[in-house]
Design a protein around this motif. Structure first.
Motif, mmCIF file in Angstrom:
data_model
loop_
_atom_site.group_PDB
_atom_site.id
_atom_site.type_symbol
_atom_site.label_atom_id
_atom_site.label_comp_id
_atom_site.label_asym_id
_atom_site.label_seq_id
_atom_site.Cartn_x
_atom_site.Cartn_y
_atom_site.Cartn_z
ATOM 1 N N LEU A 71 33.849 36.665 56.608
ATOM 2 C CA LEU A 71 33.578 38.071 56.912
ATOM 3 C C LEU A 71 34.138 38.992 55.827
ATOM 4 C CD1 LEU A 71 34.252 38.304 60.763
ATOM 5 C CD2 LEU A 71 32.062 38.599 59.600
ATOM 6 N N ALA A 72 35.341 38.682 55.356
ATOM 7 C CA ALA A 72 35.960 39.511 54.325
ATOM 8 C C ALA A 72 35.147 39.494 53.043
ATOM 9 C CB ALA A 72 37.385 39.037 54.061
ATOM 10 N N VAL A 73 34.698 38.298 52.635
ATOM 11 C CA VAL A 73 33.887 38.194 51.416
ATOM 12 C C VAL A 73 32.570 38.945 51.598
ATOM 13 C CG1 VAL A 73 32.629 36.601 49.925
ATOM 14 C CG2 VAL A 73 34.950 36.042 50.678
ATOM 15 N N GLY A 74 31.972 38.824 52.781
ATOM 16 C CA GLY A 74 30.723 39.546 53.044
ATOM 17 C C GLY A 74 30.907 41.052 52.972
ATOM 18 N N LEU A 75 32.035 41.544 53.462
ATOM 19 C CA LEU A 75 32.294 42.984 53.384
ATOM 20 C C LEU A 75 32.458 43.437 51.933
ATOM 21 C CD1 LEU A 75 34.697 43.354 56.420
ATOM 22 C CD2 LEU A 75 32.442 44.403 56.190
ATOM 23 N N MET A 76 33.065 42.600 51.102
ATOM 24 C CA MET A 76 33.154 42.941 49.682
ATOM 25 C C MET A 76 31.767 42.996 49.052
ATOM 26 S SD MET A 76 36.505 40.723 48.534
ATOM 27 C CE MET A 76 36.422 41.344 46.850
ATOM 28 N N ALA A 102 39.013 52.208 45.601
ATOM 29 C CA ALA A 102 39.073 50.751 45.613
ATOM 30 C C ALA A 102 40.032 50.258 46.685
ATOM 31 C CB ALA A 102 39.509 50.235 44.242
ATOM 32 N N LEU A 103 39.795 49.031 47.138
ATOM 33 C CA LEU A 103 40.689 48.424 48.120
ATOM 34 C C LEU A 103 42.006 48.074 47.453
ATOM 35 C CD1 LEU A 103 38.391 46.005 50.147
ATOM 36 C CD2 LEU A 103 39.344 48.171 50.885
ATOM 37 N N ARG A 104 43.100 48.464 48.086
ATOM 38 C CA ARG A 104 44.429 48.161 47.555
ATOM 39 C C ARG A 104 45.322 47.683 48.691
ATOM 40 N NH1 ARG A 104 43.095 52.885 44.695
ATOM 41 N NH2 ARG A 104 43.022 52.591 42.433
ATOM 42 N N PRO A 105 45.438 46.372 48.877
ATOM 43 C CA PRO A 105 46.359 45.871 49.909
ATOM 44 C C PRO A 105 47.779 46.336 49.632
ATOM 45 C CG PRO A 105 44.926 44.121 49.086
ATOM 46 C CD PRO A 105 44.727 45.290 48.184
ATOM 47 N N ARG A 106 48.523 46.612 50.710
ATOM 48 C CA ARG A 106 49.891 47.097 50.535
ATOM 49 C C ARG A 106 50.797 46.029 49.948
ATOM 50 N NH1 ARG A 106 51.340 50.697 55.928
ATOM 51 N NH2 ARG A 106 49.767 52.326 55.586
ATOM 52 N N ASP A 107 50.529 44.761 50.301
ATOM 53 C CA ASP A 107 51.358 43.665 49.814
ATOM 54 C C ASP A 107 50.476 42.630 49.152
ATOM 55 O OD1 ASP A 107 53.806 44.698 50.952
ATOM 56 O OD2 ASP A 107 52.987 44.101 52.904
ATOM 57 N N TRP A 113 45.384 40.817 51.880
ATOM 58 C CA TRP A 113 44.035 41.058 51.352
ATOM 59 C C TRP A 113 43.000 40.900 52.446
ATOM 60 C CZ3 TRP A 113 40.169 37.334 51.434
ATOM 61 C CH2 TRP A 113 38.971 37.699 50.809
ATOM 62 N N LEU A 114 43.137 39.854 53.287
ATOM 63 C CA LEU A 114 42.180 39.605 54.358
ATOM 64 C C LEU A 114 42.149 40.764 55.343
ATOM 65 C CD1 LEU A 114 40.260 37.605 55.779
ATOM 66 C CD2 LEU A 114 42.258 36.697 56.986
ATOM 67 N N TRP A 115 43.318 41.235 55.756
ATOM 68 C CA TRP A 115 43.383 42.320 56.726
ATOM 69 C C TRP A 115 42.822 43.615 56.140
ATOM 70 C CZ3 TRP A 115 43.212 43.463 61.464
ATOM 71 C CH2 TRP A 115 43.668 44.693 61.960
ATOM 72 N N THR A 116 43.106 43.878 54.886
ATOM 73 C CA THR A 116 42.588 45.097 54.245
ATOM 74 C C THR A 116 41.066 45.068 54.182
ATOM 75 O OG1 THR A 116 44.596 45.284 52.904
ATOM 76 C CG2 THR A 116 42.667 46.508 52.157
#
Length: 395
Positions: A71-76, A102-107, A113-116
């Motif tokens: 799902l994460a890859v599909g959203l990208m 742009a997407l920037r994960p906090r950690d 990365w997955l949650w973001t």
């Protein structure tokens, strides 16, 4: 008879019996809109099928270890599809939609990365765009094709109406979420500026401590050690060394005071901007008059930024302006703190001139402030700075 017929035809139907004048060709914008509407169908079908397959697999496999990453890859991929559609709308419809941040994960790491990715509203709106777009793409493709070959006279109006709906759809679903997201992107950029500024200040403080007070204290310790050794065998020499060490202590204390003043002067904390700026003006090599009209004190952070802004501007006046006098005014206007520094020097200051003006503009911009430089060659120079007014809290 033939001549009369030719004349009548040339007159373009003055008698009402001649055919109408030839129709003007379609404009380039109409052809662009036609190309956009016709290309909606193949792109819309392909995007819809990909999103349906992706969602089916991703949700179906979400109970396994590969479902959520899929799902994460599909959203990208949806984000990239949105970028393609924005570019197509920009070229063919003249719609300029800003790119989302742009997407920037906090950690760092896989799970941040997955949650973001999974909670990215931009990508989900792009996926929604494909579902809404498919029936509209079928409708617009059919109507444009019919108008192109059957209803030619109304084609420009039909394509304009249809493409205006597409313009609204692109702006509504493919633009950044709202003003808040654009503000977040700006604040992320400002945060980088603040971080760089703080790092530079820390390096300056470390350098001043190492080259100034620390070196002087090392010399002082060595001198006192030698004086201790000579105390019994040569009391007069030891006394002279102690006197010299006493002078070094005074110099070290003065350097530490100057360094502390550069971090946050005590007079600013205790008495506010008016006295602090007067003290700055007294140390300037050019005569400076100050006028501070503030009914109350702003927040300490705003006071500090205002103080150091004036401090750096007065240093520029001393070093670069060749001015005979300068003026500093500070006042409040609504919810803004305004600062104006003027001098009668030679002018010619620029934001890219290496005098620190660009750094000041960046610092003020990082707190939602403004920096305006007016410095024609030959002078005078006027710098106006604005800061947000924030009420002082606490003692």
């Amino acid at each position: 008879m033939t001549d009369n017929s030719q004349l009548s035809a040339a007159q373009g139907g003055l008698d009402g019996t001649s055919p109408p004048a030839p129709r003007a060709p379609l404009s380039s914008w109409t052809w662009r809109e036609i190309a956009y509407l016709l290309s909606n169908f193949p792109l819309g079908v392909a995007a819809f099928l990909l999103v349906v397959v992706w969602l089916t697999l991703g949700l179906g496999l979400s109970v396994t270890v590969i479902g959520l990453p899929l799902l994460a890859v599909g959203l990208m991929v949806c984000r990239q599809y949105g970028r393609l559609e924005r570019a197509r709308a920009r070229v063919l419809l003249g719609v300029h939609v800003p790119e989302p941040s742009a997407l920037r994960p906090r950690d760092r790491g896989f799970f941040p990365w997955l949650w973001t990715c999974l909670k990215d509203p931009v990508a989900w709106r792009h996926a929604l765009f494909t579902f809404i777009r498919l029936p509209w793409a079928v409708f617009t493709f059919t109507l444009t094709l019919v108008s192109l070959f059957v209803a030619w006279p109304v084609l420009p109006w039909v394509t304009r109406w249809l493409s205006n709906v597409d313009r609204a759809m692109v702006r509504g679903l493919l633009s950044p979420s709202d003003e808040l997201e654009r503000r977040i992107a700006q604040l992320e950029s400002d945060r980088a500026t603040v971080t760089d500024t703080v790092a530079a200040d820390l390096r300056r403080i470390e350098r001043d401590l190492h080259d100034g007070a620390q070196a002087r204290l090392v010399t002082l310790a060595m001198g006192l050690g030698l004086a201790k050794e000579k105390l019994l065998e040569d009391p007069e020499a030891a006394a002279a060394m102690v006197d010299e060490a006493h002078g070094e202590v005074k110099l070290a204390l003065q350097e530490l005071r100057d360094l502390a003043r550069g971090i946050h002067p005590a007079i600013l904390t205790d008495r506010g901007l008016g006295p602090a700026l007067s003290a700055l003006a007294a140390r300037c090599t050019v005569p400076v008059t100050t006028s501070v009209d503030l009914p109350e004190r702003p927040a300490p952070a705003i006071e500090g930024i205002a103080y150091f802004t004036v401090s750096e501007l007065l240093q520029n006046v001393s070093k670069h302006s060749a001015a005979r006098r300068a003026e500093v005014e500070v006042w409040r206007a609504g919810d803004r703190l305004l600062i104006q520094v003027r001098d009668d020097g030679r002018g010619g200051a620029r934001l890219d001139g290496g005098s620190g003006m660009a750094g000041l503009a960046e610092r003020l911009g990082s707190v939602d402030g403004l920096f305006v430089l007016d410095s024609p060659v030959g002078g005078p120079t006027r710098v106006t700075a604005e800061l947000p007014w924030r009420a002082r809290t606490g003692g």
